[in-house]
Structure formats: structure tokens, C-alpha cells
Design a protein around this motif. Structure first.
Motif, PDB file in Angstrom:
ATOM      1  N   ALA A  10       0.837  -1.210   0.000  1.00  0.00           N
ATOM      2  CA  ALA A  10       0.000   0.000   0.000  1.00  0.00           C
ATOM      3  C   ALA A  10       0.867   1.253   0.000  1.00  0.00           C
ATOM      4  CB  ALA A  10      -0.935  -0.005   1.206  1.00  0.00           C
ATOM      5  N   LEU A  11       1.947   1.239   0.788  1.00  0.00           N
ATOM      6  CA  LEU A  11       2.843   2.389   0.838  1.00  0.00           C
ATOM      7  C   LEU A  11       3.498   2.627  -0.511  1.00  0.00           C
ATOM      8  CD1 LEU A  11       4.148   4.560   2.629  1.00  0.00           C
ATOM      9  CD2 LEU A  11       5.940   2.907   3.198  1.00  0.00           C
ATOM     10  N   TYR A  12       3.871   1.557  -1.187  1.00  0.00           N
ATOM     11  CA  TYR A  12       4.489   1.683  -2.510  1.00  0.00           C
ATOM     12  C   TYR A  12       3.533   2.332  -3.508  1.00  0.00           C
ATOM     13  CZ  TYR A  12       5.391   0.232  -7.300  1.00  0.00           C
ATOM     14  OH  TYR A  12       5.533   0.222  -8.660  1.00  0.00           O
ATOM     15  N   PHE A  13       2.294   1.853  -3.558  1.00  0.00           N
ATOM     16  CA  PHE A  13       1.343   2.384  -4.525  1.00  0.00           C
ATOM     17  C   PHE A  13       0.978   3.837  -4.211  1.00  0.00           C
ATOM     18  CE2 PHE A  13       0.475  -2.084  -5.669  1.00  0.00           C
ATOM     19  CZ  PHE A  13       0.547  -1.959  -7.051  1.00  0.00           C
ATOM     20  N   VAL A  14       0.845   4.176  -2.944  1.00  0.00           N
ATOM     21  CA  VAL A  14       0.542   5.561  -2.581  1.00  0.00           C
ATOM     22  C   VAL A  14       1.708   6.469  -2.959  1.00  0.00           C
ATOM     23  CG1 VAL A  14       0.151   7.139  -0.651  1.00  0.00           C
ATOM     24  CG2 VAL A  14      -1.078   4.966  -0.738  1.00  0.00           C
ATOM     25  N   ALA A  15       2.930   6.056  -2.618  1.00  0.00           N
ATOM     26  CA  ALA A  15       4.111   6.867  -2.926  1.00  0.00           C
ATOM     27  C   ALA A  15       4.270   7.039  -4.435  1.00  0.00           C
ATOM     28  CB  ALA A  15       5.357   6.224  -2.324  1.00  0.00           C
ATOM     29  N   ASP A  16       4.091   5.956  -5.176  1.00  0.00           N
ATOM     30  CA  ASP A  16       4.254   6.037  -6.628  1.00  0.00           C
ATOM     31  C   ASP A  16       3.138   6.865  -7.263  1.00  0.00           C
ATOM     32  OD1 ASP A  16       6.035   5.033  -8.756  1.00  0.00           O
ATOM     33  OD2 ASP A  16       4.188   4.164  -9.555  1.00  0.00           O
ATOM     34  N   LEU A  17       1.935   6.762  -6.718  1.00  0.00           N
ATOM     35  CA  LEU A  17       0.820   7.565  -7.216  1.00  0.00           C
ATOM     36  C   LEU A  17       1.087   9.055  -7.027  1.00  0.00           C
ATOM     37  CD1 LEU A  17      -2.082   7.878  -8.291  1.00  0.00           C
ATOM     38  CD2 LEU A  17      -2.887   7.527  -5.941  1.00  0.00           C
ATOM     39  N   THR A  37      -2.694   6.638 -17.445  1.00  0.00           N
ATOM     40  CA  THR A  37      -2.892   5.190 -17.278  1.00  0.00           C
ATOM     41  C   THR A  37      -2.356   4.716 -15.939  1.00  0.00           C
ATOM     42  OG1 THR A  37      -2.713   4.889 -19.678  1.00  0.00           O
ATOM     43  CG2 THR A  37      -2.415   2.939 -18.288  1.00  0.00           C
ATOM     44  N   ILE A  38      -1.178   5.195 -15.561  1.00  0.00           N
ATOM     45  CA  ILE A  38      -0.567   4.786 -14.293  1.00  0.00           C
ATOM     46  C   ILE A  38      -1.422   5.243 -13.110  1.00  0.00           C
ATOM     47  CG2 ILE A  38       1.478   5.000 -12.826  1.00  0.00           C
ATOM     48  CD1 ILE A  38       1.936   3.371 -15.335  1.00  0.00           C
ATOM     49  N   ILE A  39      -1.918   6.459 -13.160  1.00  0.00           N
ATOM     50  CA  ILE A  39      -2.737   6.987 -12.067  1.00  0.00           C
ATOM     51  C   ILE A  39      -4.010   6.169 -11.911  1.00  0.00           C
ATOM     52  CG2 ILE A  39      -4.130   8.972 -11.357  1.00  0.00           C
ATOM     53  CD1 ILE A  39      -1.965  10.766 -12.603  1.00  0.00           C
ATOM     54  N   GLN A  40      -4.689   5.878 -13.019  1.00  0.00           N
ATOM     55  CA  GLN A  40      -5.910   5.077 -12.962  1.00  0.00           C
ATOM     56  C   GLN A  40      -5.630   3.678 -12.418  1.00  0.00           C
ATOM     57  OE1 GLN A  40      -7.699   5.139 -16.864  1.00  0.00           O
ATOM     58  NE2 GLN A  40      -7.618   7.387 -16.978  1.00  0.00           N
ATOM     59  N   HIS A  41      -4.521   3.076 -12.876  1.00  0.00           N
ATOM     60  CA  HIS A  41      -4.168   1.731 -12.417  1.00  0.00           C
ATOM     61  C   HIS A  41      -3.913   1.708 -10.915  1.00  0.00           C
ATOM     62  CE1 HIS A  41      -1.110  -1.319 -11.355  1.00  0.00           C
ATOM     63  NE2 HIS A  41      -1.816  -2.106 -12.134  1.00  0.00           N
ATOM     64  N   HIS A  42      -3.153   2.686 -10.415  1.00  0.00           N
ATOM     65  CA  HIS A  42      -2.803   2.694  -8.994  1.00  0.00           C
ATOM     66  C   HIS A  42      -4.035   2.934  -8.113  1.00  0.00           C
ATOM     67  CE1 HIS A  42       1.158   2.182 -10.193  1.00  0.00           C
ATOM     68  NE2 HIS A  42       1.784   3.155  -9.569  1.00  0.00           N
ATOM     69  N   ILE A  43      -4.928   3.814  -8.546  1.00  0.00           N
ATOM     70  CA  ILE A  43      -6.142   4.063  -7.768  1.00  0.00           C
ATOM     71  C   ILE A  43      -7.002   2.803  -7.713  1.00  0.00           C
ATOM     72  CG2 ILE A  43      -8.308   5.356  -7.726  1.00  0.00           C
ATOM     73  CD1 ILE A  43      -6.811   7.746  -8.846  1.00  0.00           C
ATOM     74  N   TRP A  95       3.976  10.465  -6.644  1.00  0.00           N
ATOM     75  CA  TRP A  95       5.121  10.812  -7.484  1.00  0.00           C
ATOM     76  C   TRP A  95       4.665  11.138  -8.907  1.00  0.00           C
ATOM     77  CZ3 TRP A  95      10.430   8.211  -6.526  1.00  0.00           C
ATOM     78  CH2 TRP A  95      11.405   8.795  -7.352  1.00  0.00           C
ATOM     79  N   VAL A  96       3.837  10.255  -9.496  1.00  0.00           N
ATOM     80  CA  VAL A  96       3.388  10.449 -10.876  1.00  0.00           C
ATOM     81  C   VAL A  96       2.487  11.676 -10.992  1.00  0.00           C
ATOM     82  CG1 VAL A  96       2.074   9.427 -12.766  1.00  0.00           C
ATOM     83  CG2 VAL A  96       3.619   8.005 -11.415  1.00  0.00           C
ATOM     84  N   VAL A  97       1.667  11.932  -9.966  1.00  0.00           N
ATOM     85  CA  VAL A  97       0.802  13.109  -9.990  1.00  0.00           C
ATOM     86  C   VAL A  97       1.629  14.389  -9.965  1.00  0.00           C
ATOM     87  CG1 VAL A  97      -0.913  14.415  -8.681  1.00  0.00           C
ATOM     88  CG2 VAL A  97      -1.209  11.964  -8.995  1.00  0.00           C
ATOM     89  N   LEU A  98       2.662  14.416  -9.111  1.00  0.00           N
ATOM     90  CA  LEU A  98       3.489  15.615  -8.974  1.00  0.00           C
ATOM     91  C   LEU A  98       4.481  15.775 -10.121  1.00  0.00           C
ATOM     92  CD1 LEU A  98       4.258  15.563  -5.120  1.00  0.00           C
ATOM     93  CD2 LEU A  98       2.512  16.887  -6.349  1.00  0.00           C
ATOM     94  N   VAL A  99       4.994  14.657 -10.628  1.00  0.00           N
ATOM     95  CA  VAL A  99       5.981  14.708 -11.716  1.00  0.00           C
ATOM     96  C   VAL A  99       5.503  13.799 -12.849  1.00  0.00           C
ATOM     97  CG1 VAL A  99       8.441  14.578 -12.299  1.00  0.00           C
ATOM     98  CG2 VAL A  99       7.749  14.942  -9.925  1.00  0.00           C
ATOM     99  N   PRO A 100       4.495  14.208 -13.597  1.00  0.00           N
ATOM    100  CA  PRO A 100       3.950  13.330 -14.646  1.00  0.00           C
ATOM    101  C   PRO A 100       4.938  13.004 -15.756  1.00  0.00           C
ATOM    102  CG  PRO A 100       3.027  15.549 -14.815  1.00  0.00           C
ATOM    103  CD  PRO A 100       3.782  15.502 -13.520  1.00  0.00           C
ATOM    104  N   SER A 101       5.973  13.812 -15.913  1.00  0.00           N
ATOM    105  CA  SER A 101       6.955  13.553 -16.967  1.00  0.00           C
ATOM    106  C   SER A 101       7.848  12.355 -16.662  1.00  0.00           C
ATOM    107  CB  SER A 101       7.827  14.791 -17.184  1.00  0.00           C
ATOM    108  OG  SER A 101       8.547  15.119 -15.997  1.00  0.00           O
ATOM    109  N   CYS A 102       7.737  11.773 -15.456  1.00  0.00           N
ATOM    110  CA  CYS A 102       8.584  10.627 -15.103  1.00  0.00           C
ATOM    111  C   CYS A 102       8.117   9.343 -15.784  1.00  0.00           C
ATOM    112  CB  CYS A 102       8.634  10.437 -13.586  1.00  0.00           C
ATOM    113  SG  CYS A 102       7.082   9.896 -12.847  1.00  0.00           S
ATOM    114  N   VAL A 103       6.914   9.353 -16.359  1.00  0.00           N
ATOM    115  CA  VAL A 103       6.400   8.207 -17.116  1.00  0.00           C
ATOM    116  C   VAL A 103       5.804   8.722 -18.417  1.00  0.00           C
ATOM    117  CG1 VAL A 103       5.942   6.736 -15.114  1.00  0.00           C
ATOM    118  CG2 VAL A 103       4.198   8.339 -15.894  1.00  0.00           C
ATOM    119  N   LYS A 104       5.663   7.839 -19.387  1.00  0.00           N
ATOM    120  CA  LYS A 104       5.138   8.255 -20.683  1.00  0.00           C
ATOM    121  C   LYS A 104       3.611   8.306 -20.709  1.00  0.00           C
ATOM    122  CE  LYS A 104       9.013   6.844 -23.596  1.00  0.00           C
ATOM    123  NZ  LYS A 104       9.438   6.061 -24.772  1.00  0.00           N
TER     124      LYS A 104
END
Length: 313
Positions: free
Chosen positions: A141-148, A163-169, A150-159
Motif C-alpha cells: 500500500a505504501l508503494y502504490f501511494v508513494a508512486d501515485l 494510465t498509471i494513475i488510474q491503475h494505482h487508484i 510521485w506520478v501526480v506531482l511529476v507526470p513527466s517521469c512516465v510516458k
């Protein structure tokens, strides 16, 4: 006389001041002197340049992890060549490190001996022990929250940040079910085994930035072995987990859902949510597999001779 000449000069067309509509261009396409650009136009330019690629132009998800010839719609050997990108590289290394304890803790909750006993009729639920579930759930749970975050704040870190945000939620909601219903905790363990494949998916990009095809013979031995092993484990875990294990989980979940629906006398229950989310994940896995397979088939039919990759050595 001066008045007449002045009026003639004012009425004379100025080629430098032709309106965008007159030459067939819209306001967004017209060239504007940067020094004379309005603050609103400058802000639009800054936003369009800073937006991640997935927000500027949609593209198939398969292009994030494979070399693709868009014109001929085929997947080429090797992975996309990766340029230096601090935001993406830092996020990749974070995933490669944090996914290790997630995978290890998951494995510690399983005992595969019952499945290897041919004398007894067993299924996947018999292999689950759940001895380390609490810490496994917390780290996951901590991993998914942290990664979520991260991607929200720095969307350029993934292409594909959307998709990543929807998957993690969706995943965070999914893992709440086994947390509150201990009899279904094996489902979380089985589903989270897909992170093994995720690790190799990221490793293909991190440890092969040059985009070498895995089956090129004349590569340096260390690079050749590394690229080949990662590619073998990636495809093995993709088929074994996404194409085989996930459908097995779907069948087991369906049986549990039917039994619970009969018991509660309603088809709307907690397993309805789990089965719905798992169905979506299975469909996505099959879609990605189908897209990859059909692209490979088109590549083989055309013959791969015209697609040569420079080794860069």
C-alpha cells in the motif's frame, strides 16, 4: 497635398501586416515576434512545452516499451532507445528497488508444496499461508501511494501518467478487500505476483538504454547475456502470470462470487467489486498481448531484413 499622400500611404496594403485569416492560417499557427507576444500567448507556449508527451498526443501504450514502426504497424526488435532523462531514470530506479521487498514479502506468504502433491486435489488457495500478510500489505500500500503521488506531482517521469494513475487508484481499492476480508487475502498475493513482470519490464528499459535487440549475436558478452536473460524472464513472466495465472484467478474468483451470492441472496456483494476489477485487468492483459502478438506477426511476415539496428559500438 500632404493629406492626400498620407491617406494613400495608409490605404496601401502592407505585406508584413497580413492577417492570419488572409493567408489561411489560424491564430495558433501564425508566427509572432516573441518580443510582441501577449502574456496569454506566452503562457500557452510554456504549458504546451512542459506537458508530458501523453497529454500532448495520444499514442498506443505498446510504444512505451517497444520499438514500433508506426507506418507499417509492426514491433521491431529491441526496446526504444532511451535518452538521458533524470525524472524518468530516478522513477525507474525507485521502482526497481522498492518492488524487490514487495515481491519477496509476497513470496514469503506462499507454500507451493501442496500444489506439487499429486495425491491430493488442491487449488491455488491451498498454497497461501498468509504468515507475513500484515507487513506485505503495508509495504504494498505504501508503494502504490508513494508512486501515485510521485506520478501526480511529476507526470513527466512516465510516458502515460493517466494510465498509471488510474491503475494505482484501482489497485488501492482492490487491495482493501483482502485487508477487511481475510478469507480472500490469497487473491491479493496471487495478483501482486504480476509485479515480478513489472520489474523485468522496467529492467528492459534501464539496463538496455541503447535499445539492443536481445538476439543479436555479435554483442559484447556481458551486454548480450544481460539483455537476453532480462528478455527471457520478461516474456516468461508475462505469459505465466498475465496470460495464465490471471485467468486462473478469474475462474476461482467467479466460483467464490457465485457461492457468496447464493449465501447472501444477492449478486451485489464485496466480490462483485473484486471480480469487476479483475475482469478489467484480465482484458487489458489480453489486449496488450494481442497487440504485441499481431505486431510481431506483421513483422515476421514482412521479413526483418529491412529493420537493422545500429549497435552503437
Amino acid at each position: 497635398m500632404d493629406v492626400v499622400s498620407t491617406q494613400r500611404r495608409m490605404a496601401r496594403p502592407n505585406p508584413d501586416n497580413v492577417s492570419p485569416a488572409a493567408d489561411g492560417r489560424s491564430d495558433g499557427d501564425s508566427e509572432v515576434d516573441p518580443s510582441r507576444a501577449t502574456p496569454i500567448r506566452k503562457l500557452r507556449r510554456m504549458r504546451s512545452r512542459s506537458a508530458p508527451a501523453s497529454l500532448r498526443k495520444k499514442h498506443p501504450l505498446i510504444e512505451d516499451h517497444y520499438r514500433v514502426d508506426r507506418d507499417k504497424k509492426v514491433v521491431l526488435p529491441g526496446v526504444p532507445k532511451q535518452e538521458d532523462d533524470f525524472a524518468r531514470d530516478l522513477h525507474d530506479f525507485f521502482n526497481l528497488i522498492v518492488l524487490v521487498p514487495v515481491v519477496v514479502l509476497n513470496m514469503m506468504n506462499w507454500n507451493l508444496e501442496p500444489l506439487l502433491d499429486s495425491d491430493k486435489k488442491t487449488d491455488i488457495t491451498d498454497a497461501w499461508t498468509g504468515e507475513w500478510f500484515d507487513i506485505f500489505f503495508q509495504i504494498t500500500a505504501l508503494y502504490f501511494v508513494a508512486d501515485l503521488v510521485w506520478v501526480v506531482l511529476v507526470p513527466s517521469c512516465v510516458k502515460s501518467p493517466g494510465t498509471i494513475i488510474q491503475h494505482h487508484i484501482a489497485t488501492l481499492f482492490y487491495i482493501l478487500i483482502p485487508y477487511y476480508y481475510p478469507e480472500y487475502r490469497w487473491v491479493m498475493g496471487a495478483c501482486m505476483s504480476v509485479e515480478i513482470n513489472t520489474w523485468f519490464l522496467i529492467a528492459r528499459r534501464v539496463f538496455n538504454k541503447q535499445g539492443f535487440p536481445p538476439w543479436v549475436i555479435d554483442l559484447p558478452p556481458f551486454i548480450s547475456i544481460r539483455v537476453k536473460l532480462i528478455s527471457i524472464f520478461f516474456y516468461a513472466t508475462w505469459i505465466g502470470i498475465r496470460c495464465v495465472l490471471y485467468p486462473i484467478i478469474f475462474v476461482a474468483l467467479s466460483k467464490l462470487w457465485i457461492a457468496l451470492s447464493v449465501k447472501l441472496e444477492t449478486k451485489l456483494n464485496v466480490l462483485t467489486i473484486a471480480l469487476t476489477l479483475h475482469t478489467v485487468f484480465c482484458l487489458l492483459n489480453f489486449k496488450w498481448t494481442f497487440d504485441l502478438l499481431m505486431s510481431k506477426v506483421r513483422y515476421w511476415r514482412r521479413g526483418g531484413d529491412e529493420y537493422k539496428v545500429d549497435k552503437g559500438l
